[in-house]
Design a protein around this motif. Sequence first.
Motif, PDB file in Angstrom:
ATOM      1  N   GLY A  19     -33.562  57.848  32.097  1.00 32.21           N
ATOM      2  CA  GLY A  19     -34.569  57.071  32.438  1.00 32.21           C
ATOM      3  C   GLY A  19     -33.622  56.118  33.648  1.00 32.21           C
ATOM      4  O   GLY A  19     -33.450  56.458  34.676  1.00 32.21           O
ATOM      5  N   ASN A  43     -34.639  64.383  31.779  1.00 32.52           N
ATOM      6  CA  ASN A  43     -34.664  64.532  30.322  1.00 32.52           C
ATOM      7  C   ASN A  43     -35.907  64.390  29.779  1.00 32.52           C
ATOM      8  O   ASN A  43     -36.722  63.466  30.136  1.00 32.52           O
ATOM      9  CB  ASN A  43     -33.728  63.454  29.402  1.00 32.52           C
ATOM     10  N   ASP A  46     -37.042  62.760  25.227  1.00 32.42           N
ATOM     11  CA  ASP A  46     -37.738  61.335  24.645  1.00 32.42           C
ATOM     12  C   ASP A  46     -39.214  61.377  24.792  1.00 32.42           C
ATOM     13  O   ASP A  46     -39.999  60.369  24.345  1.00 32.42           O
ATOM     14  CB  ASP A  46     -37.334  60.213  25.821  1.00 32.42           C
ATOM     15  N   ASP A  58     -38.854  59.438  30.431  1.00 31.92           N
ATOM     16  CA  ASP A  58     -37.650  59.443  31.449  1.00 31.92           C
ATOM     17  C   ASP A  58     -38.150  59.984  32.770  1.00 31.92           C
ATOM     18  O   ASP A  58     -37.675  59.475  33.805  1.00 31.92           O
ATOM     19  CB  ASP A  58     -36.647  60.300  30.794  1.00 31.92           C
ATOM     20  N   SER A 214     -29.689  61.644  26.934  1.00 30.41           N
ATOM     21  CA  SER A 214     -30.116  61.955  28.006  1.00 30.41           C
ATOM     22  C   SER A 214     -29.568  63.048  28.599  1.00 30.41           C
ATOM     23  O   SER A 214     -30.112  64.393  28.424  1.00 30.41           O
ATOM     24  CB  SER A 214     -30.114  60.841  29.079  1.00 30.41           C
TER      25      SER A 214
END
Length: 328
Positions: A19, A43, A46, A58, A214
Amino acid sequence: MSYPPDKLLYMRIVVLAGGIGGARFLRGLKQAAPDADITVIGNTGDDIHLFGLKVCPDLDTVMYTLGGGINEEQGWGRKDESFHVKEELAAYGVGPEWFGLGDRDFATHIVRTQMLGAGYPLSAVTEALCARWKPGVRLLPMSDDRVETHVAVDMDGERRAIHFQEYWVKLRASVEAQAIVPVGAEQAKPAPGVLEAIAEADVILFPPSNPVVSVGTILAVPGIREAIAEAGVPVVGLSPIVGDAPVRGMADKVLAAVGVESTAAAVATHYGSGLLDGWLVDTVDAGAVGEVEAAGIRCRAVPLMMTDVDATAEMARQALALAGEVRA
Ligand code: GDP
Ligand code: CA
């Protein structure tokens, strides 16, 4: 030796991004290499379902940051945001109250969920959302398959696995993470275009994104790590750890869960020389250069604080210069 200016023009760069760290770095990279062809592998570990909606924090942070819609101070979410929907939901007693979805942001998740419901894969949905935001990069989710990062914690006398967002946002990483598990990753396939972009890249960059939840999650999708290792092009990363602590967030907590010290050198050796050719550490960590080089990774100490876009662009130039140096 660095890349000749003509090479920079048509360079194909692949970036593995989380992010905030990923998005801010990308903004600098775009300034440093305005004509490069940049593919971002985002990614999706999340991602979370909230209020019946699919939220991809992200991917949205990258899209909003590069598209000019980000809340700059916060680093995530929309600027000029209001929270009427959230308040109304709370009035119905419908939570979770700990995840801040604003009214403008809701629209993104509604469109995404609607398209997914109609049968479009996440990669196609992301492309459609980006048609509005024009981030100036090709943004690909790491996978169209569902992957959800869970964190094992000991709470109330028992071990439980909770969603990464619950650990990070609700608990603020206040309990010790015992393990990090990217649920579904083993069965996931790279999204269309991911392996092709890696195979065609001139340079692959790891921005100062979280190395565990990530970049680590992206690398957990079978085929991605292998494709990067075998691409035969320079792979250069920038440390998210400066002065033995994360610049922002709680990366130290998830690094501890995977047995890695929160130092710039430890993160480099965690990725390893099988993956990384070059690593940038901040000038305050100049003492770590020898250790990283001893592990077979070319290392330089340069300022790594993304205080503004110019400073970040200089970081990107340094990363590309290091890539030029390690190029076989
Ligand atoms: P998230 O998904 O929003 O957590 O963002 P990322 O995983 O992409 O990036 C998070 C990481 O960015 C954290 O570990 C921070 O330490 C790192 N970070 C944030 N700002 C800076 C900065 O200015 N310089 C460096 N070197 N790292 C940063
Ligand atoms: Ca994230």
